[in-house]
Design a protein around this motif. Structure first.
Motif, mmCIF file in Angstrom:
data_model
loop_
_atom_site.group_PDB
_atom_site.id
_atom_site.type_symbol
_atom_site.label_atom_id
_atom_site.label_comp_id
_atom_site.label_asym_id
_atom_site.label_seq_id
_atom_site.Cartn_x
_atom_site.Cartn_y
_atom_site.Cartn_z
ATOM 1 N N GLY A 144 64.803 57.348 12.477
ATOM 2 C CA GLY A 144 63.635 58.107 12.056
ATOM 3 C C GLY A 144 62.566 57.271 11.359
ATOM 4 N N TYR A 163 61.512 62.822 17.396
ATOM 5 C CA TYR A 163 60.853 61.737 16.678
ATOM 6 C C TYR A 163 59.530 61.373 17.337
ATOM 7 C CZ TYR A 163 65.459 61.236 14.568
ATOM 8 O OH TYR A 163 66.636 61.481 13.906
ATOM 9 N N LYS A 167 58.735 55.743 16.408
ATOM 10 C CA LYS A 167 59.837 55.909 15.466
ATOM 11 C C LYS A 167 61.149 55.506 16.138
ATOM 12 C CE LYS A 167 57.466 58.179 12.149
ATOM 13 N NZ LYS A 167 57.324 57.732 10.756
ATOM 14 N N ALA A 169 64.478 56.343 17.452
ATOM 15 C CA ALA A 169 65.051 57.619 17.900
ATOM 16 C C ALA A 169 66.571 57.576 17.966
ATOM 17 C CB ALA A 169 64.488 57.985 19.269
#
Length: 202
Positions: A144, A163, A167, A169
């Motif tokens: 995250g 996400y 980001k 994931a």
């Protein structure tokens, strides 16, 4: 009257003699000063040379002391780093064991976790984690988080509804830090954004 004149002549002769002697002494002093002047100049020149030499050696001494102090500090830092990271290979090997514990425990159902034997395994995994953390070794928290090439190694980009794009994931392999040094980056899957957004772009 003659006696008075003789007395005056005598005083005059004494005065002339005194003046002649003083003039001779003055002349002699001037000659001596003239002879010693070059020696004094040479002496002053040598004094200046010595003063310059002393200043030069003092500067060299201060520079040498500063360089030695920097060398000592650098050596101490390098020695401290060597002691700090000497067990890096061992730490990575133990982290692999921690990862295997983690993978095995993730396969357990809630019912299986109630088993006393399994609870013992969970306790051992927690003790291993605490021991590593006491030595300055910790897992890198990545899920995250924004992708960071200093901490993460991207193996794949995947669509993700959970996400945002860019980001992390999914964690493919855990990464670790030892004190302030990354000893293994986290291998991750990076979010490419929602799948529907990708379809619209196409």
């Amino acid at each position: 009257m003659a006696k008075k004149k003789n007395k005056e002549d005598f005083l005059e002769q004494e005065l002339e003699q005194t003046l002649e002697e003083e003039a001779a002494e003055a002349e002699e002093e001037l000659e001596t000063a003239a002879e010693t002047a070059p020696e004094q100049e040479n002496l002053q020149s040598k004094v200046k040379e010595l003063e310059a030499g002393v200043a030069d050696w003092k500067d060299k001494y201060l520079r040498s002391m500063a360089e030695f102090d920097n060398y000592r500090k650098r050596s101490n830092e390098e020695r401290a780093d060597w002691v700090k990271f000497a067990s890096e290979k061992l730490a990575l090997a133990v982290c692999e064991v921690w990862d295997n514990f983690d993978r095995a425990l993730q396969q357990l159902t809630e019912e299986q976790k109630k088993d006393k034997f399994v609870q013992g395994i969970i306790l051992i995994e927690q003790q291993l984690k605490s021991a590593l953390e006491r030595e300055g070794i910790k897992r890198i928290d990545a899920l995250g988080k924004d992708f960071d090439p200093k901490l993460h190694e991207a193996l794949v980009h995947i669509p993700s509804d959970e996400y945002e794009e860019g980001k992390v994931a999914a964690i493919i392999q855990n990464g670790y830090m030892m004190h302030d040094k990354v000893i293994r980056p986290v291998r991750v899957a990076v979010s490419g954004g929602k799948a529907e957004n990708k379809e619209e772009e196409e």
